[in-house]
Design a protein around this motif. Structure first.
Motif, PDB file in Angstrom:
ATOM      1  N   THR A 122      -5.025  -2.684   8.880  1.00 40.39           N
ATOM      2  CA  THR A 122      -5.262  -1.373   8.367  1.00 40.39           C
ATOM      3  C   THR A 122      -6.140  -0.470   9.158  1.00 40.39           C
ATOM      4  N   ARG A 123      -7.239  -0.821   9.670  1.00 41.82           N
ATOM      5  CA  ARG A 123      -8.239  -0.258  10.367  1.00 41.82           C
ATOM      6  C   ARG A 123      -7.559   0.442  11.862  1.00 41.82           C
ATOM      7  N   GLU A 124      -6.790  -0.352  12.238  1.00 39.52           N
ATOM      8  CA  GLU A 124      -6.053   0.069  13.363  1.00 39.52           C
ATOM      9  C   GLU A 124      -5.339   1.075  12.976  1.00 39.52           C
ATOM     10  N   LEU A 125      -4.432   0.856  12.105  1.00 34.59           N
ATOM     11  CA  LEU A 125      -3.493   2.082  11.678  1.00 34.59           C
ATOM     12  C   LEU A 125      -4.003   3.359  11.625  1.00 34.59           C
ATOM     13  N   TYR A 126      -5.482   3.610  11.177  1.00 36.91           N
ATOM     14  CA  TYR A 126      -5.938   4.553  10.973  1.00 36.91           C
ATOM     15  C   TYR A 126      -6.740   5.117  12.413  1.00 36.91           C
ATOM     16  N   GLY A 127      -6.707   4.450  13.216  1.00 33.52           N
ATOM     17  CA  GLY A 127      -7.259   4.704  14.386  1.00 33.52           C
ATOM     18  C   GLY A 127      -9.052   4.451  14.256  1.00 33.52           C
ATOM     19  N   ILE A 128      -9.413   3.349  13.501  1.00 28.89           N
ATOM     20  CA  ILE A 128     -10.423   3.097  13.371  1.00 28.89           C
ATOM     21  C   ILE A 128     -11.030   2.302  14.756  1.00 28.89           C
ATOM     22  N   GLY A 129     -12.056   2.365  15.118  1.00 28.18           N
ATOM     23  CA  GLY A 129     -12.327   1.615  16.122  1.00 28.18           C
ATOM     24  C   GLY A 129     -12.204   2.093  17.925  1.00 28.18           C
ATOM     25  N   THR A 130     -11.185   3.324  17.551  1.00 32.84           N
ATOM     26  CA  THR A 130     -11.116   4.127  18.942  1.00 32.84           C
ATOM     27  C   THR A 130     -11.959   5.307  18.751  1.00 32.84           C
ATOM     28  N   LYS A 131     -12.651   5.746  19.893  1.00 30.86           N
ATOM     29  CA  LYS A 131     -13.672   6.857  20.126  1.00 30.86           C
ATOM     30  C   LYS A 131     -13.102   8.108  19.151  1.00 30.86           C
ATOM     31  N   GLU A 132     -11.925   8.312  19.560  1.00 30.70           N
ATOM     32  CA  GLU A 132     -11.454   9.870  19.508  1.00 30.70           C
ATOM     33  C   GLU A 132     -11.109   9.909  17.848  1.00 30.70           C
ATOM     34  N   THR A 133     -10.885   8.624  17.396  1.00 37.64           N
ATOM     35  CA  THR A 133     -10.182   8.862  16.127  1.00 37.64           C
ATOM     36  C   THR A 133     -10.923   8.319  14.799  1.00 37.64           C
ATOM     37  N   ASP A 134     -12.058   7.585  15.310  1.00 31.40           N
ATOM     38  CA  ASP A 134     -12.855   6.747  14.574  1.00 31.40           C
ATOM     39  C   ASP A 134     -13.122   7.390  13.395  1.00 31.40           C
ATOM     40  N   GLU A 135     -13.953   8.468  13.551  1.00 30.64           N
ATOM     41  CA  GLU A 135     -14.436   9.265  12.232  1.00 30.64           C
ATOM     42  C   GLU A 135     -13.533   9.775  11.518  1.00 30.64           C
ATOM     43  N   TYR A 136     -12.506  10.592  11.995  1.00 30.54           N
ATOM     44  CA  TYR A 136     -11.556  10.841  10.749  1.00 30.54           C
ATOM     45  C   TYR A 136     -10.825   9.920  10.141  1.00 30.54           C
ATOM     46  N   GLY A 137     -10.411   8.901  11.031  1.00 32.23           N
ATOM     47  CA  GLY A 137      -9.872   7.699  10.556  1.00 32.23           C
ATOM     48  C   GLY A 137     -10.842   7.032   9.317  1.00 32.23           C
ATOM     49  N   THR A 138     -11.881   6.948   9.679  1.00 34.63           N
ATOM     50  CA  THR A 138     -12.520   6.324   8.558  1.00 34.63           C
ATOM     51  C   THR A 138     -12.622   7.301   7.382  1.00 34.63           C
ATOM     52  N   ALA A 139     -12.574   8.544   7.461  1.00 32.78           N
ATOM     53  CA  ALA A 139     -12.622   9.495   6.252  1.00 32.78           C
ATOM     54  C   ALA A 139     -11.173   9.313   5.388  1.00 32.78           C
ATOM     55  N   LEU A 140     -10.192   9.119   6.371  1.00 36.43           N
ATOM     56  CA  LEU A 140      -8.801   9.132   5.596  1.00 36.43           C
ATOM     57  C   LEU A 140      -8.736   7.614   4.916  1.00 36.43           C
ATOM     58  N   LEU A 141      -9.294   6.714   5.724  1.00 39.48           N
ATOM     59  CA  LEU A 141      -9.047   5.334   4.973  1.00 39.48           C
ATOM     60  C   LEU A 141     -10.081   5.449   3.601  1.00 39.48           C
ATOM     61  N   ARG A 142     -11.028   6.063   3.645  1.00 41.78           N
ATOM     62  CA  ARG A 142     -12.334   6.380   2.406  1.00 41.78           C
ATOM     63  C   ARG A 142     -11.294   7.049   1.437  1.00 41.78           C
ATOM     64  N   ALA A 143     -10.430   8.073   2.005  1.00 44.41           N
ATOM     65  CA  ALA A 143      -9.796   8.905   0.994  1.00 44.41           C
ATOM     66  C   ALA A 143      -8.795   7.923   0.199  1.00 44.41           C
ATOM     67  N   ARG A 144      -8.060   7.095   1.153  1.00 40.92           N
ATOM     68  CA  ARG A 144      -7.099   6.159   0.253  1.00 40.92           C
ATOM     69  C   ARG A 144      -7.757   5.424  -0.669  1.00 40.92           C
ATOM     70  N   ARG A 145      -9.022   5.021  -0.295  1.00 35.50           N
ATOM     71  CA  ARG A 145      -9.770   3.961  -1.260  1.00 35.50           C
ATOM     72  C   ARG A 145     -10.150   4.984  -2.511  1.00 35.50           C
ATOM     73  N   LEU A 146     -10.309   6.099  -2.445  1.00 39.48           N
ATOM     74  CA  LEU A 146     -10.714   6.935  -3.394  1.00 39.48           C
ATOM     75  C   LEU A 146      -9.608   7.148  -4.350  1.00 39.48           C
TER      76      LEU A 146
ATOM     77  N   LEU B  77       1.604   4.600  -3.085  1.00 34.48           N
ATOM     78  CA  LEU B  77       0.617   5.362  -3.677  1.00 34.48           C
ATOM     79  C   LEU B  77       1.351   6.955  -3.297  1.00 34.48           C
ATOM     80  N   LEU B  78       2.233   6.799  -2.243  1.00 34.30           N
ATOM     81  CA  LEU B  78       2.512   8.103  -1.911  1.00 34.30           C
ATOM     82  C   LEU B  78       3.486   9.070  -2.886  1.00 34.30           C
ATOM     83  N   ASP B  79       4.094   8.286  -3.754  1.00 33.58           N
ATOM     84  CA  ASP B  79       4.627   8.831  -5.061  1.00 33.58           C
ATOM     85  C   ASP B  79       3.834   9.733  -5.711  1.00 33.58           C
ATOM     86  N   THR B  80       2.525   9.014  -6.002  1.00 35.30           N
ATOM     87  CA  THR B  80       1.734   9.677  -6.952  1.00 35.30           C
ATOM     88  C   THR B  80       0.617  10.536  -6.094  1.00 35.30           C
ATOM     89  N   THR B  81       0.712  10.623  -5.158  1.00 33.04           N
ATOM     90  CA  THR B  81      -0.646  11.284  -4.214  1.00 33.04           C
ATOM     91  C   THR B  81      -0.043  12.375  -3.545  1.00 33.04           C
TER      92      THR B  81
END
Lengths: 475, 129
Positions: free
Chosen positions: A292-316, A371-375
């Motif tokens: 899952t973390r890889e799916l969002y680009g977490i751990g890769t410099k260019e995408t780590d921060e935005y990916g982290t925010a979006l994974l947090r968004a999904r958790r929210l 979750l996409l049907d209701t998000t």
């Protein structure tokens, strides 16, 4: 950027209830009664059955050139290097610093993707795989030519500060579906100011009670300032203190039955106490799988921060937070934001890379979890960029025609509307920001004309007197 | 001075200004459009609050103003379609007024919704920038 702290939150809740208390003194609150506003978090019924439970609003601060991302214009390529033709420029008032440049062709490679055949440039190789879930609005238009004014219009339907953000209206109209978390969370990312178009003013509660303002989550393990218990205070002590305060407040409340502020203050202490555990848990990615973390680009410099925010968004979203506002920023100091007045190729290479994989990952992840049907996922910006050049290799602001898109939550995928042959002006399926806001509210089960709040004698609405639901993209 | 009195005086003032503007040469400019925008928002709010007196004053003001706008564009052959837009908007303001006077606020609300759409439609052609 100013960050919200727990103290701010408490203060806001208290102040907010002051305004709500006015409701009890005669102001008409159509969606929520004054009594309900004793607890701003209390869930409230929509006007009709909702298609979406949550909104993730992806604000591309600084304004990307959708002419280089989604709006493929062969005619512009053909006319590149020539002055803006009068036939397109008629009546246009430009204020381009350095003068209007010649038409500037996209340098990208374009392809049509998916069953819908949506055009996407090679700036977005990952998102191109998700187009069959997306409704592209290619005839968007707005007002203003500065980031702050157009950003205010996009988020608050006003051209000057003072009106509530859409997320605040949603929280006001529907309350919270999770008593342990705020219903309107803001996730700012990156650096850069985007010309002032990504500051706190775009998630303000404006004239609504302050309890409805967005709560900005910080990066890191503790998302809200001063969230943790002070060092040396154990849970039992804190609980005892809160119980004592509550007992004293309850005692005082007997003699002040109409004091909604007091009741609200007690409730806000409890919410803050619950948030000590609920907020860190909501943004803790420790239990997410490596895949899952890889799916969002977490751990890769260019995408780590935005990916982290979006994974947090999904958790929210999983925790029933109603409105999550993710604000893009530059991933490093090499660019400021999407605001490419010059060197667009370099700018958009950096910015596209930072959001492409995370957004594609978010859509795929939401879908795989049902979750996409209701998000409802909304991708937009304060305006687009011009087909004519600026500074030789950049593009100026374009409020006359650009692309936004929506996905999930009751939205029918496809392409709706268009700009003219060079991508300067919206031509068909014209969508103003008011219409976008009305459509988002509609998917949440709200009639934009029935959500009202009386302020300074006027019955105010989220979309002012405008706003037509874009029926063509509704499921 | 309460809000309703203010609204009434503002509407009366707008009417007076609009009338004198016609006499002095009616200008369709940004100030006039901002005034119309404000009056339309007041009308919308007053209809929602079922304040017949204030809403009727707003609607009358808009009928009057759009009749001047129609006349203004009628003198300019290059903006002939603006005459149609102004006429249509004037009719919608008149419909709203009629509904308000009949205390039919649902019909008034519908007319106001259409009126604001008419504003947007006109601005798709004029002041696109």
């Amino acid at each position: 950027m100013t960050q919200s702290s727990r103290r701010d939150f408490l203060g806001s809740a208290g102040l907010g209830l002051g305004a709500a208390a006015l409701g009890g003194l005669g102001l008409q609150l159509n969606v929520a009664s004054a009594a309900e506003l004793d607890d701003p978090q209390a869930p409230r019924q929509p006007h009709f059955p909702a298609k979406a439970k949550s909104v993730i609003w992806l604000h591309m601060a600084g304004a990307p050139s959708t002419l280089d991302l989604f709006d493929y214009k062969p005619e512009l390529i053909k006319l590149a290097g020539k002055p803006l033709p009068d036939s397109f420029a008629k009546g246009l008032k430009t204020a381009t610093d350095g003068g209007v440049g010649n038409l500037l062709a996209t340098k990208r490679t374009w392809k049509q993707y998916g069953e819908t055949g949506a055009w996407v440039s090679d700036f977005l190789p990952n998102l191109s795989k998700q187009v069959d879930d997306i409704a592209f609005l290619k005839g968007c238009k707005t007002e203003g030519a500065t980031h702050i004014i157009s950003s205010l219009k996009l988020h608050t339907a006003g051209l000057v500060p003072g009106r509530p953000a859409l997320g605040s209206w949603v929280q006001y109209a529907l309350g919270s579906a999770n008593p342990d978390l705020p219903a309107f969370v803001v996730l700012p990312t990156g650096v850069g100011a985007a010309g002032g178009g990504r500051g706190q003013v775009i998630w303000s509660s404006g004239f609504l009670p302050a309890a409805y303002q967005g709560t900005a989550f910080r990066k890191g393990d503790s998302p809200i300032l001063h969230l943790a218990r002070p060092e040396g205070v154990i849970d039992t002590e804190q609980r005892n203190t809160l119980d004592l305060i509550k007992a004293l407040n309850d005692h005082e409340a007997v003699a002040r039955s109409g004091d909604t502020e007091l009741a609200a203050r007690s409730k806000s202490y409890e919410l803050a106490y619950k948030m000590e555990t609920s907020a860190p848990e909501a943004v803790d990615l420790g239990k997410e799988t490596a895949a899952t973390r890889e799916l969002y680009g977490i751990g890769t410099k260019e995408t780590d921060e935005y990916g982290t925010a979006l994974l947090r968004a999904r958790r929210l979203v999983e925790r029933n937070v109603r409105f999550i506002h993710v604000i893009s920023g530059a991933p490093d100091q090499s660019v400021d934001s999407w605001d490419a007045h010059n060197n667009l190729e370099k700018n958009h290479s950096v910015m596209s890379k930072s959001v492409d994989k995370p957004i594609a990952g978010l859509l795929a992840d939401l879908k795989s979890r049902g979750l996409l049907d209701t998000t409802l996922v909304v991708w937009t910006s304060e305006f687009g960029r011009t087909p004519y050049g600026q500074s030789g290799n950049g593009r100026d602001h374009n409020p006359w025609g650009y692309t936004s898109w929506l996905a999930g939550g009751g939205i029918k995928p496809g392409t709706f509307g268009s700009t003219d042959d060079i991508g300067l002006r919206a031509q068909t399926g014209v969508v103003d920001t008011y219409d976008l806001q009305a459509t988002i509210l509609n998917r949440l089960g709200l009639d934009n004309r029935k959500v009202t709040f009386q302020y300074q004698g006027r019955q105010e609405r989220p979309t002012t007197v405008f706003g037509d639901v874009i029926k063509d993209i509704l499921v | 001075m309460n809000r309703r009195t203010k609204n009434f005086l503002c509407a009366a003032f707008s009417l007076a200004v609009a009338t004198s503007a016609l006499c002095a040469g009616f200008d369709v400019d940004g100030d006039l459009m901002r005034g119309i925008d404000d009056t339309a928002k007041d009308l919308d709010s007053n209809v929602a609050q079922k304040d017949a007196k204030a809403a009727a004053a707003d609607a009358r003001s808009l009928v009057e103003t759009f009749s001047h706008i129609e006349a203004h564009y009628g003198e300019k052959p290059e903006t002939a379609d603006a005459v149609g837009f102004a006429h249509h908007t004037q009719e919608l303001a008149a419909q709203a007024l009629k509904a308000i006077e009949a205390n039919d606020f649902d019909a008034a609300n519908t007319a106001v919704e259409q009126l604001t759409r008419s504003c947007k439609t006109c601005h798709e052609v004029y002041k696109k920038d």
